[in-house]
Design a protein around this motif. Structure first.
Motif, PDB file in Angstrom:
ATOM      1  N   PRO A  71       3.298   5.953  -8.003  1.00 30.94           N
ATOM      2  CA  PRO A  71       2.022   6.060  -8.738  1.00 30.94           C
ATOM      3  C   PRO A  71       2.225   5.504 -10.150  1.00 30.94           C
ATOM      4  O   PRO A  71       3.264   5.743 -10.777  1.00 30.94           O
ATOM      5  CB  PRO A  71       1.771   7.573  -8.796  1.00 30.94           C
ATOM      6  N   VAL A  72       1.238   4.766 -10.630  1.00 32.06           N
ATOM      7  CA  VAL A  72       1.353   4.114 -11.932  1.00 32.06           C
ATOM      8  C   VAL A  72       1.770   5.103 -13.028  1.00 32.06           C
ATOM      9  O   VAL A  72       2.680   4.835 -13.815  1.00 32.06           O
ATOM     10  CB  VAL A  72       0.027   3.409 -12.311  1.00 32.06           C
ATOM     11  N   ASP A 118       4.473  -2.189 -15.339  1.00 36.30           N
ATOM     12  CA  ASP A 118       5.331  -2.751 -16.403  1.00 36.30           C
ATOM     13  C   ASP A 118       6.760  -2.992 -15.938  1.00 36.30           C
ATOM     14  O   ASP A 118       7.719  -2.691 -16.665  1.00 36.30           O
ATOM     15  CB  ASP A 118       5.382  -1.755 -17.585  1.00 36.30           C
ATOM     16  N   TRP A 119       6.904  -3.514 -14.771  1.00 34.05           N
ATOM     17  CA  TRP A 119       8.242  -3.715 -14.206  1.00 34.05           C
ATOM     18  C   TRP A 119       8.832  -5.098 -14.487  1.00 34.05           C
ATOM     19  O   TRP A 119       9.977  -5.360 -14.117  1.00 34.05           O
ATOM     20  CB  TRP A 119       8.231  -3.451 -12.686  1.00 34.05           C
ATOM     21  N   LYS A 120       8.061  -5.969 -15.107  1.00 33.87           N
ATOM     22  CA  LYS A 120       8.558  -7.324 -15.360  1.00 33.87           C
ATOM     23  C   LYS A 120       9.927  -7.318 -16.048  1.00 33.87           C
ATOM     24  O   LYS A 120      10.801  -8.107 -15.680  1.00 33.87           O
ATOM     25  CB  LYS A 120       7.543  -8.112 -16.208  1.00 33.87           C
ATOM     26  N   PRO A 121      10.144  -6.454 -17.055  1.00 33.54           N
ATOM     27  CA  PRO A 121      11.440  -6.483 -17.747  1.00 33.54           C
ATOM     28  C   PRO A 121      12.647  -6.222 -16.829  1.00 33.54           C
ATOM     29  O   PRO A 121      13.766  -6.611 -17.155  1.00 33.54           O
ATOM     30  CB  PRO A 121      11.319  -5.349 -18.772  1.00 33.54           C
ATOM     31  N   PHE A 122      12.417  -5.539 -15.710  1.00 35.24           N
ATOM     32  CA  PHE A 122      13.524  -5.266 -14.783  1.00 35.24           C
ATOM     33  C   PHE A 122      13.719  -6.407 -13.772  1.00 35.24           C
ATOM     34  O   PHE A 122      14.680  -6.397 -13.018  1.00 35.24           O
ATOM     35  CB  PHE A 122      13.254  -3.972 -13.995  1.00 35.24           C
ATOM     36  N   HIS A 123      12.761  -7.325 -13.727  1.00 38.65           N
ATOM     37  CA  HIS A 123      12.736  -8.305 -12.642  1.00 38.65           C
ATOM     38  C   HIS A 123      13.223  -9.698 -13.037  1.00 38.65           C
ATOM     39  O   HIS A 123      12.640 -10.705 -12.640  1.00 38.65           O
ATOM     40  CB  HIS A 123      11.326  -8.364 -12.040  1.00 38.65           C
ATOM     41  N   ALA A 167       0.842  -1.203   0.000  1.00 37.25           N
ATOM     42  CA  ALA A 167       0.000   0.000   0.000  1.00 37.25           C
ATOM     43  C   ALA A 167       0.877   1.255   0.000  1.00 37.25           C
ATOM     44  O   ALA A 167       0.615   2.222  -0.715  1.00 37.25           O
ATOM     45  CB  ALA A 167      -0.925  -0.004   1.217  1.00 37.25           C
ATOM     46  N   ASN A 168       1.935   1.218   0.772  1.00 39.72           N
ATOM     47  CA  ASN A 168       2.880   2.332   0.832  1.00 39.72           C
ATOM     48  C   ASN A 168       3.577   2.519  -0.517  1.00 39.72           C
ATOM     49  O   ASN A 168       3.778   3.654  -0.981  1.00 39.72           O
ATOM     50  CB  ASN A 168       3.902   2.042   1.939  1.00 39.72           C
ATOM     51  N   ASN A 169       3.942   1.400  -1.139  1.00 37.85           N
ATOM     52  CA  ASN A 169       4.588   1.472  -2.448  1.00 37.85           C
ATOM     53  C   ASN A 169       3.633   2.022  -3.520  1.00 37.85           C
ATOM     54  O   ASN A 169       4.072   2.670  -4.468  1.00 37.85           O
ATOM     55  CB  ASN A 169       5.105   0.087  -2.860  1.00 37.85           C
TER      56      ASN A 169
END
Lengths: 120, 120, 120, 120
Positions: free
Chosen positions: A106-107, B24-29, A99-101
């Motif tokens: 923000p998207v 869209d963070w999958k590419p970094f993970h 929730a904090n993240n």
């Protein structure tokens, strides 16, 4: 076999607690030693990717799936127990952090970016 | 609020996956970067106990409960996601490791001892 | 044998650089991978003290002197090279940090205390 | 200023020892706590590269040169002291490890390869 999909954090934590108490290991499991154990196991997980490119790491994660699963499990077992020892509900603190993240990332601002919240 | 006691690993993992995919963070993970993140967060957890005696560490774990909860949550969030990314069921691999530890650390031999299984 | 007492950081760094370049390993040794290597080796060093009391750790440091020396050396070799790769003079940055620590930890305030500078 | 190029490991170790003893910190610096400190500082170094690509990491190493130098120095100061505390000559154990690596990684077999010695 047990229904792993429906496995609760609470149920797994209970198993870990029982394993530890059957061996009288509580005296060795103060927060400092638990944090050391978690860092050491995280180091073993990291070992698998030393000097490896991202592509090689993806490959290695497949080839060594069992070993890597074992390192992940080691970190998890200690993490579940540490939270429990400190009277923390792991699901709750993880939900709170997510929730904090949500607020920090923000998207609209963080989509597709690997910047830290204080750099966005 | 949600019933944290009955929270499943699967449900929490789904929330983490949704959070990541919305950004869209999958590419970094990839697995290498996930292992780095876990080790770095485990290092932050360890920081709280540097130079502290066991007694001071117990005290600190109480005084800094919120901060420490936040570090534990950070490790947890990455760990749940890494397992998921590798197609591993976290509850299952943790149960398997505990079963393995039952064999390596028989109660009769390991009770009250902090020796490693290969030293018992 | 070489006169180890008079060994300079510069001389040892040169040997490390020559070892690496004879193997063409520079392309693998970017700062990110060097930092991973250092963290992983620091994790191996830490492994020796997991679940051990302070007294057991002192004992273990004697019994496993060779192994522990080997882990310390691994961290050192990567640390010397990383500094060199980044154009940093290791002796200089260590001297600068010690000078900074002199200011953060005045003898009168920090003598016999394990508090952090921001808690003194 | 001192001639950093000709700085010996022994001389720098002496300065570290004097800094520590002026503050009576020896009792806090057992091998376990030193290993924790080294792992925690290595974690801070690693933090700089979390989620960063290799290219971004190279960039960051330049932009944050001062901060990264400070983390490297922190690891170095603790490493030099730990070796000294255990009666180890750091230059000697590093030279010994390099000699050992020469055997494990013969130039002909390891040139241009990031494989571990047991995979060559």
């Amino acid at each position: 076999m047990f229904a792993a999909m429906a496995e609760t954090i609470e149920g797994l934590t209970r198993t870990i607690r029982e394993f530890r108490d059957a061996r009288d290991w509580k005296p060795f499991h103060g927060p400092k030693d638990m944090a050391i154990g978690i860092a050491a196991e995280a180091g073993e997980l990291l070992q698998h990717f030393v000097w490896q490119s991202n592509e090689q790491s993806e490959q290695r994660a497949k080839e060594r799936k069992g070993e890597i699963a074992s390192e992940i499990a080691d970190v998890g077992i200690l993490l579940f127990e540490l939270a429990d020892n400190l009277g923390l509900n792991l699901a709750e603190i993880m939900r709170a952090k997510i929730a904090n993240n949500e607020l920090r990332y923000p998207v609209a601002k963080s989509r597709g970016s690997n910047k830290k919240y204080n750099e966005l």
